[in-house]
Every structure is written in structure tokens, then in C-alpha cells.
Design a protein around this motif. Structure first.
Motif, PDB file in Angstrom:
ATOM      1  N   ASP A  68      48.096 105.704 -44.769  1.00 29.32           N
ATOM      2  CA  ASP A  68      48.203 104.496 -43.960  1.00 29.32           C
ATOM      3  C   ASP A  68      46.992 103.616 -44.205  1.00 29.32           C
ATOM      4  O   ASP A  68      45.854 104.079 -44.130  1.00 29.32           O
ATOM      5  CB  ASP A  68      48.275 104.843 -42.469  1.00 29.32           C
ATOM      6  N   GLU A  69      47.262 102.364 -44.496  1.00 31.65           N
ATOM      7  CA  GLU A  69      46.189 101.415 -44.696  1.00 31.65           C
ATOM      8  C   GLU A  69      46.310 100.328 -43.639  1.00 31.65           C
ATOM      9  O   GLU A  69      47.346  99.681 -43.520  1.00 31.65           O
ATOM     10  CB  GLU A  69      46.264 100.813 -46.090  1.00 31.65           C
ATOM     11  N   VAL A  70      45.271 100.146 -42.872  1.00 31.74           N
ATOM     12  CA  VAL A  70      45.269  99.150 -41.810  1.00 31.74           C
ATOM     13  C   VAL A  70      45.160  97.766 -42.432  1.00 31.74           C
ATOM     14  O   VAL A  70      44.296  97.506 -43.264  1.00 31.74           O
ATOM     15  CB  VAL A  70      44.103  99.410 -40.831  1.00 31.74           C
ATOM     16  N   GLU A  71      46.070  96.885 -42.010  1.00 25.42           N
ATOM     17  CA  GLU A  71      46.061  95.510 -42.494  1.00 25.42           C
ATOM     18  C   GLU A  71      46.132  94.576 -41.301  1.00 25.42           C
ATOM     19  O   GLU A  71      46.523  94.978 -40.199  1.00 25.42           O
ATOM     20  CB  GLU A  71      47.264  95.256 -43.412  1.00 25.42           C
ATOM     21  N   ALA A  72      45.812  93.345 -41.528  1.00 30.63           N
ATOM     22  CA  ALA A  72      45.895  92.348 -40.466  1.00 30.63           C
ATOM     23  C   ALA A  72      47.364  92.102 -40.124  1.00 30.63           C
ATOM     24  O   ALA A  72      48.208  92.040 -41.019  1.00 30.63           O
ATOM     25  CB  ALA A  72      45.231  91.058 -40.907  1.00 30.63           C
ATOM     26  N   PRO A  73      47.675  91.949 -38.839  1.00 31.23           N
ATOM     27  CA  PRO A  73      49.071  91.696 -38.465  1.00 31.23           C
ATOM     28  C   PRO A  73      49.516  90.314 -38.919  1.00 31.23           C
ATOM     29  O   PRO A  73      48.692  89.415 -39.140  1.00 31.23           O
ATOM     30  CB  PRO A  73      49.068  91.809 -36.940  1.00 31.23           C
ATOM     31  N   LEU A  74      50.814  90.144 -39.023  1.00 32.48           N
ATOM     32  CA  LEU A  74      51.401  88.873 -39.439  1.00 32.48           C
ATOM     33  C   LEU A  74      51.205  87.839 -38.329  1.00 32.48           C
ATOM     34  O   LEU A  74      51.403  88.136 -37.151  1.00 32.48           O
ATOM     35  CB  LEU A  74      52.896  89.077 -39.715  1.00 32.48           C
TER      36      LEU A  74
END
Length: 99
Positions: A68-74
Motif C-alpha cells: 500500500d502506498e499512501v497518496e493524496a486523495p482526489l
């Protein structure tokens, strides 16, 4: 095993709401006869009862999970930009259930 006859096929077709022509019943009956003969041949193979049934021809083991890679939400504007009707930052849909 129950013997497959035209009456059994007609009853099954009726229960499944199929309509078939008489020649289709003849074809289906001959296909079932062939399948039953093949099953009898397989049943006569020595040691077939002791064999482990094969569910898939290749051995596959899946013992990994992706990281799992944390990314900024849309952004809400980007998420709703293709929606036809938007109200209070939500997609508005037509009523489905009438009471």
C-alpha cells in the motif's frame, strides 16, 4: 443414476422455461447418451476412484500482497467534474423507487 429420456428433457426444459423443437430433443438425447457412455468408460479405469480430483491444471500459489502506498486523495472538483448533476458536492441521481 436417473435415465435420461425425452420426457426428462421435456420436464427439465419446461422447468427452465425453454422451448425446444422435437429434433433438438433428439440431438440433446443423443449427446447425453454419448456423455453417459464416456462416463462409464472413465469409471472402468483402474484406480480412478483413488485419484485426487484436479480443480486446475497448473499449480498456482499466490502468497503476496501489493504494498500500500499512501497518496493524496482526489480533489472534490476533479472527482465531480464529469458528473451531470451536482448538489452540495454530491452527485445527484434520478429517483429510482416510487412510493
Amino acid at each position: 443414476m436417473k435415465k435420461v429420456t425425452k420426457e426428462v428433457l421435456r420436464d427439465t426444459a419446461s422447468r427452465l422455461m425453454f422451448t425446444m423443437k422435437e429434433e433438438e430433443y433428439d440431438t440433446l438425447l443423443s449427446d447425453f447418451d454419448l456423455i453417459i457412455k464416456q462416463m462409464d468408460l472413465i469409471a472402468n479405469i483402474k484406480g480412478v476412484d483413488e485419484a485426487t480430483p484436479m480443480t486446475f491444471p497448473y499449480e498456482i500459489s499466490t502468497n503476496y500482497l501489493r504494498i500500500d502506498e499512501v497518496e493524496a486523495p482526489l480533489d472534490i472538483k476533479d472527482a465531480l467534474k464529469n458528473a451531470k448533476d451536482v448538489k452540495d458536492n454530491q452527485i445527484e441521481l434520478p429517483k429510482v423507487l416510487n412510493r
